[in-house]
Write a protein that holds these residues in place. Sequence first.
Motif: not given
Length: 545
Positions: A70, A77, A79, A216, A256, A258-259, A272-273, A275
Amino acid sequence: MSSTHEVTNQVPPLVGHDPIAGDTALVEACLRHADELTLDSLEELGALAGSEQAAEWGRLANENPPRLRTHDRTGHRVDEVEFHPAWHELMGAAVGHGLAGAPWALADDPEHPDPHAHVRRAVGYLGWTQVEMGHACPVTMTYAVVPALRRAPELAVVFERGLTSTSYEAGLADPRTKAGLVAGMGMTEKQGGSDVRATTTRAVAQPDGTYALTGHKWFTSAPMSDLFLVLAQLEEGVSCFLVPRMLPDGDRNVFRLQRLKDKLGDRSNASSEVEFDGTAGWLVGEPGRGVPAILEMVATTRLDCVLGSAATVRAALTQALHHARHREAFGARLVDQPLMQNVLADLAVESEAATALAIRLAAAQDAGEADFLRLAGAAAKFAVCKRTPTVVAEALEVLGGNGYVEESVLPRLYRQAPLNSIWEGSGNVIALDVLRAMDRRSESAEAVLAEIEAATGADDRYDRAAARLHAELADPEQLPFRARRVAELLALCLQGSLLLQHAPGAVADAFCATRLGGDWGSVLGTLPAGTATAEIVDRAVVAPA
């Protein structure tokens, strides 16, 4: 130092075969819907797919899954997702051999259009992805994004060259400058899942003609792709946007991560997730018409769901056959023992039926048979993908305890097996879509039923199954309750039609007796007495490269 015993009766590594030219059913399907030149153009890919090197790439890509970064060392950041070099080798081979967006350019070449571009890709995809299925996800989405993006001609002019390229170029850069592009998709959200109309991501028009997206996304596959189709709400309703990772000025778009999802299978591929917070995107198609726009991409991926499941079944069958032909038990090779022949032949029938239908769908893409493809693709996606976990589990069991060990490759195939049935709508969603395809576009039903009618009169069991299908469709009141029955029977009749018209009698007879005639148990390996199992098994053995 003495050895405790001499190792005997072990199966040699499965290398040096050709999953394309060595697969009789796949070759026949290719020649049926294309020509020798098409098959010959895949010679290099087939040799690579059966090589020790490719097998090692598949192993390494799965044993070294992607990692999320990230931030960089200074706290900014970035990402980014890091992949093992084997992943990039797999991607390079797939894109380089035209398995991503290339068929659209080849089919539309104004000087030398290739009338078999999609069949060529399908045959290559079915053979190559037997090596490793995870990297097929971004390959598929790159293929599927092209027809959807053509809803925005001004964007297609800019990006289609990269999306249809045979160059794979990893790393983020201005997508207008890269030799080759990879595409992804961001549809589903936490509150909606398959109900994409429940999207809460918002888009706001900007003075420069772009839109700023905020929201999201619960599932975004292949997050290191260059471009994504994303759904977001405008005042007019859900709309579709093209979102780049890198902006034309060289800055990173707000994307972004998130995970990464910790998935059952598909371990080599990142999901991935994401945002969005003022993330820049370009409108694709009309405002408020985002669902039809992105569903054009989704519908195109259905072909690869069927191809990928057929490939998984074929890979599992190949492993089972290889083991049975080299392993002895109770004084004879496994492949020569009657009960094992029953199992292997049943697996082979399943594989050939899946292969025949998958390549027929690709031929429909070449021929512009949109009505046929709309319904047949949905039914095939339902039935073929649903069958895959059962088939792979039975193939794994052929190896006994060895099949439960990672080195056999079967555990990886088994974890992968349910994926295509879940992708872009699981069983109920697809079964109901089969009903929608028949209700809203009667031309689709007519095209598919005509294909089924082409084989009537060849086998009584097939004719009775076709009659059952017509009876199901003639009672519309309870169709939503019976949607799965209808979707499965539709796909089985299509497979039966293809096998009766084109496969050897032994294969077609076994299919009709079991899948259509009901002379079958609740598990594989229950073919009826008199089935020509030895002939079916011999046909299914993959020849060396």
